[in-house]
Write a protein that holds these residues in place. Sequence first.
Motif, mmCIF file in Angstrom:
data_model
loop_
_atom_site.group_PDB
_atom_site.id
_atom_site.type_symbol
_atom_site.label_atom_id
_atom_site.label_comp_id
_atom_site.label_asym_id
_atom_site.label_seq_id
_atom_site.Cartn_x
_atom_site.Cartn_y
_atom_site.Cartn_z
ATOM 1 N N GLY A 76 1.031 -0.553 -12.463
ATOM 2 C CA GLY A 76 0.155 -1.317 -11.412
ATOM 3 C C GLY A 76 0.938 -2.204 -10.616
ATOM 4 N N ALA A 77 2.169 -2.413 -10.809
ATOM 5 C CA ALA A 77 3.068 -3.595 -9.936
ATOM 6 C C ALA A 77 4.266 -2.801 -9.477
ATOM 7 C CB ALA A 77 3.219 -4.710 -10.857
ATOM 8 N N VAL A 78 4.742 -3.303 -8.435
ATOM 9 C CA VAL A 78 6.190 -2.534 -7.913
ATOM 10 C C VAL A 78 7.214 -3.114 -9.071
ATOM 11 C CG1 VAL A 78 7.604 -2.745 -6.029
ATOM 12 C CG2 VAL A 78 5.126 -2.831 -5.466
ATOM 13 N N GLU A 79 7.733 -2.137 -9.481
ATOM 14 C CA GLU A 79 9.058 -2.383 -10.267
ATOM 15 C C GLU A 79 10.362 -2.338 -9.548
ATOM 16 O OE1 GLU A 79 10.381 0.901 -13.050
ATOM 17 O OE2 GLU A 79 9.861 -0.416 -14.582
ATOM 18 N N VAL A 110 6.777 2.228 -9.262
ATOM 19 C CA VAL A 110 5.448 1.505 -9.977
ATOM 20 C C VAL A 110 5.712 1.719 -11.326
ATOM 21 C CG1 VAL A 110 3.051 1.536 -10.085
ATOM 22 C CG2 VAL A 110 4.239 2.222 -7.797
ATOM 23 N N SER A 111 5.435 0.495 -11.865
ATOM 24 C CA SER A 111 5.160 0.457 -13.498
ATOM 25 C C SER A 111 4.033 -0.326 -13.699
ATOM 26 C CB SER A 111 6.575 -0.215 -13.915
ATOM 27 O OG SER A 111 6.171 0.119 -15.480
ATOM 28 N N ARG A 119 0.820 -1.176 -0.083
ATOM 29 C CA ARG A 119 -0.126 0.044 0.017
ATOM 30 C C ARG A 119 1.043 1.076 0.022
ATOM 31 N NH1 ARG A 119 -2.989 -0.235 4.726
ATOM 32 N NH2 ARG A 119 -4.487 -1.454 3.662
ATOM 33 N N GLY A 120 0.769 2.009 -0.858
ATOM 34 C CA GLY A 120 1.693 3.279 -1.072
ATOM 35 C C GLY A 120 1.174 4.349 -0.538
ATOM 36 N N LYS A 126 -3.037 3.646 -2.772
ATOM 37 C CA LYS A 126 -3.257 2.640 -3.507
ATOM 38 C C LYS A 126 -2.335 1.437 -3.261
ATOM 39 C CE LYS A 126 -4.232 5.658 -7.481
ATOM 40 N NZ LYS A 126 -4.066 5.995 -8.978
ATOM 41 N N CYS A 127 -3.043 0.020 -3.620
ATOM 42 C CA CYS A 127 -2.275 -0.971 -3.599
ATOM 43 C C CYS A 127 -1.645 -1.515 -4.587
ATOM 44 C CB CYS A 127 -3.368 -2.058 -2.897
ATOM 45 S SG CYS A 127 -3.820 -1.853 -1.397
ATOM 46 N N TYR A 128 -0.515 -2.020 -4.778
ATOM 47 C CA TYR A 128 0.176 -2.542 -5.924
ATOM 48 C C TYR A 128 0.787 -4.019 -5.723
ATOM 49 C CZ TYR A 128 0.276 2.448 -6.443
ATOM 50 O OH TYR A 128 -0.068 3.829 -6.779
ATOM 51 N N ARG A 129 0.851 -4.665 -6.794
ATOM 52 C CA ARG A 129 1.351 -6.043 -6.648
ATOM 53 C C ARG A 129 2.772 -6.268 -6.517
ATOM 54 N NH1 ARG A 129 -0.656 -6.514 -11.570
ATOM 55 N NH2 ARG A 129 1.210 -7.282 -12.308
#
Length: 174
Positions: free
Chosen positions: A49-52, A46-47, A16-17, A21-24
């Motif tokens: 919707g997922a953590v990069e 983030v890229s 959770r950023g 928002k929440c990210y995979r």
Amino acid sequence: MKGIIVGLSAGEGVVRGSDGKCYRLTTAVWRKGGEPAVGDTIRFSVSGGAVEQLRVAAFTAHRARLKRTLDRVETRLPALVYGCYATAFLYGITMVMGAIAAYSYRNSGTEEWLESHYTYQIRLFWKTLPLFLAAVPLTFYNRTGPTLVLLTYLWVILKSLKGWRCLAERRPVH
């Protein structure tokens, strides 16, 4: 961006950023600092919707290293007791010393699986003692005592190896 790990299981998780928002999250994006855990504060990018990229804070990495060290220290005494039992064939007193150590530290385990090892070791001692005591008179009457002692030691070694394996796998022994 800053965030908090809110879920982590089998190499995947959710972050959770600071934007709410929440990210995979996957283990492939861990960059430095060590393995994250649920509740850790992290920095990430983030890229799609997922953590990069993910960077665990230095104090979090230090906490993870400290936890691994404490886990190793916590399992040293049960491993030593198994060693005492396995070497009882050479010096019978080591089994008594191992049982005393198991009794002394039985309630000091921080987790249930660790306490199961102390209980297992104590039970092993008390199951073995009558067999050794029965072997003494049998040695003088019909000479089957040494065979009973040898079979008992083999049984103790096998049970100790089973306990060692469960200890290494960090699971309870039955």
